[in-house]
Design a protein around this motif. Structure first.
Motif, PDB file in Angstrom:
ATOM      1  N   HIS A   1       8.121   3.009  12.439  1.00 39.45           N
ATOM      2  CA  HIS A   1       9.434   3.747  11.558  1.00 39.45           C
ATOM      3  C   HIS A   1      10.218   2.386  10.699  1.00 39.45           C
ATOM      4  N   ASP A   2      10.219   1.519  11.478  1.00 36.66           N
ATOM      5  CA  ASP A   2      11.056   0.112  10.689  1.00 36.66           C
ATOM      6  C   ASP A   2      10.255  -0.256   9.497  1.00 36.66           C
ATOM      7  N   ILE A   3       8.783  -0.260   9.749  1.00 37.84           N
ATOM      8  CA  ILE A   3       8.238  -0.749   8.481  1.00 37.84           C
ATOM      9  C   ILE A   3       8.245   0.507   7.369  1.00 37.84           C
ATOM     10  N   ARG A   4       8.263   1.624   7.642  1.00 38.71           N
ATOM     11  CA  ARG A   4       8.600   2.601   6.509  1.00 38.71           C
ATOM     12  C   ARG A   4       9.822   2.207   5.898  1.00 38.71           C
ATOM     13  N   LEU A   5      10.892   2.136   6.752  1.00 41.04           N
ATOM     14  CA  LEU A   5      12.150   2.200   6.021  1.00 41.04           C
ATOM     15  C   LEU A   5      12.527   0.763   5.372  1.00 41.04           C
ATOM     16  N   ASN A   6      11.635  -0.382   5.490  1.00 39.37           N
ATOM     17  CA  ASN A   6      11.570  -1.608   4.818  1.00 39.37           C
ATOM     18  C   ASN A   6      10.951  -1.481   3.233  1.00 39.37           C
ATOM     19  N   GLU A   7      11.735  -1.525   2.226  1.00 41.70           N
ATOM     20  CA  GLU A   7      11.425  -1.622   0.983  1.00 41.70           C
ATOM     21  C   GLU A   7      10.251  -2.627   0.459  1.00 41.70           C
ATOM     22  N   GLN A   8      10.693  -3.724   1.294  1.00 47.26           N
ATOM     23  CA  GLN A   8       9.454  -4.814   0.669  1.00 47.26           C
ATOM     24  C   GLN A   8       8.106  -4.782   1.494  1.00 47.26           C
ATOM     25  N   ILE A   9       7.911  -4.126   2.258  1.00 46.10           N
ATOM     26  CA  ILE A   9       6.591  -3.826   2.851  1.00 46.10           C
ATOM     27  C   ILE A   9       5.980  -2.608   2.302  1.00 46.10           C
ATOM     28  N   LEU A  10       5.210  -2.820   1.349  1.00 45.59           N
ATOM     29  CA  LEU A  10       4.730  -1.643   0.664  1.00 45.59           C
ATOM     30  C   LEU A  10       3.936  -0.662   1.388  1.00 45.59           C
ATOM     31  N   ARG A  11       2.949  -1.035   2.211  1.00 43.99           N
ATOM     32  CA  ARG A  11       2.196  -0.316   3.160  1.00 43.99           C
ATOM     33  C   ARG A  11       1.792  -1.261   4.462  1.00 43.99           C
ATOM     34  N   ALA A  12       1.384  -0.387   5.490  1.00 46.70           N
ATOM     35  CA  ALA A  12       0.936  -1.198   6.660  1.00 46.70           C
ATOM     36  C   ALA A  12       0.043  -0.165   7.449  1.00 46.70           C
TER      37      ALA A  12
ATOM     38  N   LEU B   1       0.679  -4.597   3.450  1.00 44.83           N
ATOM     39  CA  LEU B   1       0.573  -4.862   1.913  1.00 44.83           C
ATOM     40  C   LEU B   1       2.151  -4.957   1.468  1.00 44.83           C
ATOM     41  N   LEU B   2       2.200  -6.370   0.809  1.00 40.15           N
ATOM     42  CA  LEU B   2       3.398  -6.646   0.294  1.00 40.15           C
ATOM     43  C   LEU B   2       3.654  -7.055  -1.136  1.00 40.15           C
TER      44      LEU B   2
ATOM     45  N   ALA C   1       5.195   1.694  -5.688  1.00 37.20           N
ATOM     46  CA  ALA C   1       6.535   1.333  -6.045  1.00 37.20           C
ATOM     47  C   ALA C   1       6.585   0.519  -7.385  1.00 37.20           C
ATOM     48  N   GLY C   2       5.921   0.709  -8.447  1.00 36.21           N
ATOM     49  CA  GLY C   2       6.027   0.193  -9.621  1.00 36.21           C
ATOM     50  C   GLY C   2       5.167  -1.278  -9.543  1.00 36.21           C
ATOM     51  N   ARG C   3       4.344  -1.560  -8.527  1.00 27.58           N
ATOM     52  CA  ARG C   3       3.622  -2.855  -8.489  1.00 27.58           C
ATOM     53  C   ARG C   3       2.257  -2.523  -8.541  1.00 27.58           C
ATOM     54  N   ARG C   4       1.504  -3.522  -9.351  1.00 28.98           N
ATOM     55  CA  ARG C   4       0.063  -3.346  -9.851  1.00 28.98           C
ATOM     56  C   ARG C   4      -0.719  -4.501  -8.997  1.00 28.98           C
ATOM     57  N   ARG C   5       0.113  -5.404  -8.235  1.00 36.15           N
ATOM     58  CA  ARG C   5      -0.603  -6.430  -7.479  1.00 36.15           C
ATOM     59  C   ARG C   5      -0.001  -6.348  -6.300  1.00 36.15           C
ATOM     60  N   GLY C   6      -0.877  -6.898  -5.068  1.00 38.52           N
ATOM     61  CA  GLY C   6      -0.273  -6.792  -3.866  1.00 38.52           C
ATOM     62  C   GLY C   6      -0.697  -8.020  -3.001  1.00 38.52           C
ATOM     63  N   LEU C   7      -0.032  -8.494  -2.232  1.00 38.14           N
ATOM     64  CA  LEU C   7      -0.292  -9.530  -1.258  1.00 38.14           C
ATOM     65  C   LEU C   7      -0.707  -9.135   0.307  1.00 38.14           C
ATOM     66  N   TYR C   8      -1.894  -9.039   0.765  1.00 40.31           N
ATOM     67  CA  TYR C   8      -2.365  -8.549   2.005  1.00 40.31           C
ATOM     68  C   TYR C   8      -2.072  -9.640   3.103  1.00 40.31           C
TER      69      TYR C   8
END
Length: 175
Positions: free
Chosen positions: A75-86, A9-10, A51-58
């Motif tokens: 772990h790297d995914i969780r640290l990356n702020e541009q990736i909202l969820r995975a 989710l980006l 993270a303040g976003r209302r829309r997401g790109l899957y």
């Protein structure tokens, strides 16, 4: 190496798809994962802000990776702020044909088009949400709570004994 299915989710606010998926490619390549298929799943309104976003790109991705490196990848995914969820799942059972099957974004299978959805969301925002759903939910929750709560027994009021109900003979009936 095992095959994994990853759903990312980006932020949907990126100007282009390539810019949006760049952090995903970077994280996967840094952890030695080989990208088999990467495609846009859909862009949707989120049920709640992330993270303040209302829309997401899957973005749906199939990768081949060493199972021992999946923890590092997560772990790297969780640290990356541009990736909202995975979400990463084992996908050894998925065939090549299934990996290349069209996504909702490719087939256009949506409940409504973007303009209709934008208008509906704007109306909901003006009304302060989605109608009476919260009120209905609260009513149902209160009703369920009342049904689960043990009822207090009301103390029975002492009644005068009724002679007709008892099997005993009264003093006045004696011969």
């Amino acid at each position: 190496m095992k095959t994994y299915e990853c759903m990312f989710l980006l932020d949907a606010g990126q100007p282009s798809y390539d810019e949006a998926i760049a952090p995903v490619r970077t994280v996967l390549e840094r952890n030695g994962a080989e990208i088999v298929v990467m495609k846009r799943w859909d862009e949707r309104r989120l049920a709640y802000e992330i993270a303040g976003r209302r829309r997401g790109l899957y973005v749906l991705t199939y990768v081949k990776a060493d199972p021992l490196k999946i923890t590092e990848l997560e772990h790297d995914i969780r640290l990356n702020e541009q990736i909202l969820r995975a979400l990463i799942l084992s996908a050894d059972h998925v065939t090549e044909e299934e990996m290349n099957a069209p996504t909702p974004a490719e087939t256009g299978e949506r409940g409504e088009d973007r303009e209709e959805r934008a208008e509906r969301e704007e109306r909901e925002d003006r009304r302060g949400g989605r109608g009476g759903r919260d009120r209905d939910r609260d009513r149902d929750r209160d009703r369920d709570r009342d049904e689960r709560r043990p009822r207090r027994e009301e103390p029975e009021q002492a009644q005068a004994p009724d002679d007709s109900d008892s099997g005993e003979a009264s003093d006045s009936d004696e011969d």
